[in-house]
Design a protein around this motif. Structure first.
Motif, PDB file in Angstrom:
ATOM      1  N   GLU A 262       0.858  -1.182   0.000  1.00 50.89           N
ATOM      2  CA  GLU A 262       0.000   0.000   0.000  1.00 50.89           C
ATOM      3  C   GLU A 262       0.897   1.235   0.000  1.00 50.89           C
ATOM      4  O   GLU A 262       1.764   1.376   0.867  1.00 50.89           O
ATOM      5  N   ILE A 263       0.676   2.106  -0.951  1.00 51.54           N
ATOM      6  CA  ILE A 263       1.508   3.289  -1.098  1.00 51.54           C
ATOM      7  C   ILE A 263       0.618   4.520  -1.091  1.00 51.54           C
ATOM      8  O   ILE A 263      -0.356   4.601  -1.857  1.00 51.54           O
ATOM      9  N   SER A 264       0.950   5.461  -0.226  1.00 53.64           N
ATOM     10  CA  SER A 264       0.185   6.707  -0.174  1.00 53.64           C
ATOM     11  C   SER A 264       0.621   7.598  -1.332  1.00 53.64           C
ATOM     12  O   SER A 264       1.815   7.704  -1.645  1.00 53.64           O
ATOM     13  N   ILE A 265      -0.355   8.217  -1.983  1.00 52.74           N
ATOM     14  CA  ILE A 265      -0.060   9.058  -3.141  1.00 52.74           C
ATOM     15  C   ILE A 265      -0.867  10.345  -3.070  1.00 52.74           C
ATOM     16  O   ILE A 265      -2.074  10.320  -2.804  1.00 52.74           O
ATOM     17  N   ASP A 266      -0.193  11.464  -3.267  1.00 51.65           N
ATOM     18  CA  ASP A 266      -0.830  12.785  -3.254  1.00 51.65           C
ATOM     19  C   ASP A 266      -0.855  13.317  -4.681  1.00 51.65           C
ATOM     20  O   ASP A 266       0.186  13.701  -5.232  1.00 51.65           O
ATOM     21  N   PRO A 267      -2.029  13.342  -5.346  1.00 51.90           N
ATOM     22  CA  PRO A 267      -2.103  13.786  -6.750  1.00 51.90           C
ATOM     23  C   PRO A 267      -1.609  15.211  -6.956  1.00 51.90           C
ATOM     24  O   PRO A 267      -1.165  15.554  -8.055  1.00 51.90           O
ATOM     25  N   SER A 268      -1.682  16.056  -5.920  1.00 52.60           N
ATOM     26  CA  SER A 268      -1.205  17.434  -6.063  1.00 52.60           C
ATOM     27  C   SER A 268       0.316  17.513  -6.092  1.00 52.60           C
ATOM     28  O   SER A 268       0.886  18.481  -6.596  1.00 52.60           O
ATOM     29  N   ALA A 269       0.974  16.481  -5.559  1.00 51.74           N
ATOM     30  CA  ALA A 269       2.439  16.477  -5.527  1.00 51.74           C
ATOM     31  C   ALA A 269       3.036  15.521  -6.548  1.00 51.74           C
ATOM     32  O   ALA A 269       4.173  15.708  -6.993  1.00 51.74           O
ATOM     33  N   VAL A 270       2.287  14.474  -6.902  1.00 52.80           N
ATOM     34  CA  VAL A 270       2.763  13.481  -7.856  1.00 52.80           C
ATOM     35  C   VAL A 270       1.837  13.473  -9.061  1.00 52.80           C
ATOM     36  O   VAL A 270       0.661  13.107  -8.937  1.00 52.80           O
ATOM     37  N   PRO A 271       2.326  13.911 -10.232  1.00 54.30           N
ATOM     38  CA  PRO A 271       1.469  13.934 -11.422  1.00 54.30           C
ATOM     39  C   PRO A 271       0.971  12.537 -11.779  1.00 54.30           C
ATOM     40  O   PRO A 271       1.744  11.578 -11.821  1.00 54.30           O
ATOM     41  N   VAL A 272      -0.330  12.423 -12.003  1.00 56.18           N
ATOM     42  CA  VAL A 272      -0.958  11.150 -12.371  1.00 56.18           C
ATOM     43  C   VAL A 272      -1.895  11.400 -13.543  1.00 56.18           C
ATOM     44  O   VAL A 272      -2.703  12.332 -13.509  1.00 56.18           O
ATOM     45  N   ASP A 273      -1.778  10.576 -14.586  1.00 57.66           N
ATOM     46  CA  ASP A 273      -2.684  10.736 -15.725  1.00 57.66           C
ATOM     47  C   ASP A 273      -3.605   9.529 -15.831  1.00 57.66           C
ATOM     48  O   ASP A 273      -3.544   8.594 -15.031  1.00 57.66           O
ATOM     49  N   ASP A 274      -4.443   9.556 -16.882  1.00 52.84           N
ATOM     50  CA  ASP A 274      -5.459   8.510 -17.027  1.00 52.84           C
ATOM     51  C   ASP A 274      -4.874   7.153 -17.402  1.00 52.84           C
ATOM     52  O   ASP A 274      -5.585   6.142 -17.377  1.00 52.84           O
ATOM     53  N   SER A 275      -3.573   7.128 -17.752  1.00 48.29           N
ATOM     54  CA  SER A 275      -2.980   5.845 -18.138  1.00 48.29           C
ATOM     55  C   SER A 275      -2.710   4.945 -16.936  1.00 48.29           C
ATOM     56  O   SER A 275      -2.458   3.750 -17.103  1.00 48.29           O
ATOM     57  N   MET A 276      -2.760   5.521 -15.734  1.00 45.70           N
ATOM     58  CA  MET A 276      -2.540   4.702 -14.538  1.00 45.70           C
ATOM     59  C   MET A 276      -3.882   4.216 -14.016  1.00 45.70           C
ATOM     60  O   MET A 276      -4.687   4.993 -13.510  1.00 45.70           O
ATOM     61  N   ARG A 277      -4.104   2.929 -14.143  1.00 50.99           N
ATOM     62  CA  ARG A 277      -5.359   2.306 -13.741  1.00 50.99           C
ATOM     63  C   ARG A 277      -5.051   0.875 -13.316  1.00 50.99           C
ATOM     64  O   ARG A 277      -3.938   0.388 -13.535  1.00 50.99           O
ATOM     65  N   PRO A 278      -6.000   0.176 -12.690  1.00 50.84           N
ATOM     66  CA  PRO A 278      -5.745  -1.224 -12.325  1.00 50.84           C
ATOM     67  C   PRO A 278      -5.286  -2.039 -13.521  1.00 50.84           C
ATOM     68  O   PRO A 278      -5.878  -1.987 -14.598  1.00 50.84           O
ATOM     69  N   GLY A 279      -4.189  -2.752 -13.340  1.00 50.16           N
ATOM     70  CA  GLY A 279      -3.604  -3.536 -14.419  1.00 50.16           C
ATOM     71  C   GLY A 279      -2.397  -2.881 -15.053  1.00 50.16           C
ATOM     72  O   GLY A 279      -1.651  -3.540 -15.788  1.00 50.16           O
ATOM     73  N   SER A 280      -2.183  -1.580 -14.784  1.00 47.25           N
ATOM     74  CA  SER A 280      -1.047  -0.866 -15.361  1.00 47.25           C
ATOM     75  C   SER A 280       0.254  -1.332 -14.723  1.00 47.25           C
ATOM     76  O   SER A 280       0.314  -1.625 -13.527  1.00 47.25           O
ATOM     77  N   ASP A 281       1.305  -1.387 -15.545  1.00 41.44           N
ATOM     78  CA  ASP A 281       2.635  -1.738 -15.053  1.00 41.44           C
ATOM     79  C   ASP A 281       3.353  -0.437 -14.692  1.00 41.44           C
ATOM     80  O   ASP A 281       3.530   0.443 -15.550  1.00 41.44           O
ATOM     81  N   VAL A 282       3.755  -0.305 -13.435  1.00 41.75           N
ATOM     82  CA  VAL A 282       4.303   0.966 -12.960  1.00 41.75           C
ATOM     83  C   VAL A 282       5.591   0.760 -12.162  1.00 41.75           C
ATOM     84  O   VAL A 282       5.881  -0.341 -11.678  1.00 41.75           O
ATOM     85  N   THR A 283       6.344   1.857 -12.050  1.00 42.29           N
ATOM     86  CA  THR A 283       7.506   1.925 -11.167  1.00 42.29           C
ATOM     87  C   THR A 283       7.292   3.108 -10.236  1.00 42.29           C
ATOM     88  O   THR A 283       7.002   4.217 -10.693  1.00 42.29           O
TER      89      THR A 283
END
Length: 306
Positions: A262-283
């Protein structure tokens, strides 16, 4: 002997089969007409044997209406109660509080990513639920089951450690209340692949504990592994299991150790676009702040990098 034989013979001759009694009664009810025909055998219908197929009662029920389009909210916790009659689960939410959530055949259930069913859910299981409002009812659109830590092990953040008493309090990630654990001179403390001093067991340190036999009714640690210290940086690579930017939570299954984080994420500090969704491969580059992993950067890997 002759008398007894005559009596038995008389009784035997006086008995009639059920079919004979029925025919006799029918003739008597129709009068003394000897020409009355006996009942036709055509009126007796044979009973056909069935093929043995069992009808599924669920097939007799009408199809449930499709769920209305609605934005789902991610909720995580442990199952406190499970009502299989009303199809309802009471969730002990991470961070406190309880919530009743309904489910039915429209709910998709997964066990470590593989399709599962409601029969796989057990009290005490850790789950993540994509919830929507169905009228006034909180309904589970998806339930993702995470296999709990094996018996005899625990993982959590150190709340306090008293070296003089050999007592450590750990907030287990699967337990609503902190655990009090005893350490003895035989308890091994390791960090990575080497031994570590007990001074590393500071509040805010993430540890994994393996238990030995209880002593005087107390849980005794056989081994304590230091997983992360406050301020340490970590890189996670894997598949997004669930994400809810309103709650600021990203759940990732690592492609290295296949564990869920579980990783906490703040959208105002970490840019997130629509390509990140369940099933996406991320680092994800993150920092452990003493209670949770906090994302610093999130990169969605392209298909050709998988």
């Amino acid at each position: 002997m002759i008398l007894a034989g005559s009596v038995l013979a008389g009784v035997a001759n006086g008995q009639a089969t059920p079919s004979q009694n029925v025919v006799s009664s029918a003739r008597e009810s129709s009068g003394s007409n000897s020409d009355a025909a006996p009942p036709s055998n055509n009126s007796i219908q044979p009973i056909e044997e069935t093929s043995g197929a069992v009808l599924d009662p669920a097939s007799l029920l009408p199809d449930l209406p499709a769920l209305r389009p609605a934005k789902a909210s991610l909720i995580g916790g442990t199952i406190d109660k499970l009502d299989r009659v009303r199809d309802q689960v009471t969730l002990q939410i991470f961070g406190g509080g309880k919530m009743k959530i309904a489910f039915d055949t429209r709910t998709h259930i997964y066990n470590n990513g593989a399709p599962a069913s409601a029969s796989d859910l057990r009290r005490g299981d850790r789950i993540y639920v994509d919830t929507i409002l169905d009228g006034s009812i909180v309904f589970a659109k998806n339930i993702r089951l995470k296999t709990a830590t094996s018996v005899g092990e625990s993982q959590g953040v150190i709340v306090s450690y008293r070296a003089d008493k050999g007592e450590m309090v750990v907030q287990d990630m699967l337990a609503p209340r902190p655990l009090k654990i005893r350490l003895t001179p035989q308890t091994r403390v390791i960090h990575g692949d080497h031994s570590a001093p007990a001074s590393e067991l500071a509040p805010g340190t993430l540890v994994a504990v393996k238990f030995g036999a209880k002593q005087e009714g107390s849980d005794v640690a056989r081994e304590v592994s230091v997983l992360a210290v406050r301020g340490a940086s970590f890189t996670f690579a894997g598949t997004v299991t669930a994400i809810d930017l309103r709650l600021g939570l990203l759940v990732l299954t690592s492609s290295i150790d296949h564990k869920t984080y579980e990783i906490s994420i703040d959208p105002s500090a970490v840019p997130v676009d629509d390509s990140m969704r369940p099933g996406s491969d991320v680092t994800v580059l993150s920092r452990f702040d003493g209670s949770r992993y906090v994302a610093r950067t999130v990169t969605v890997n392209s298909q050709n990098q998988r």
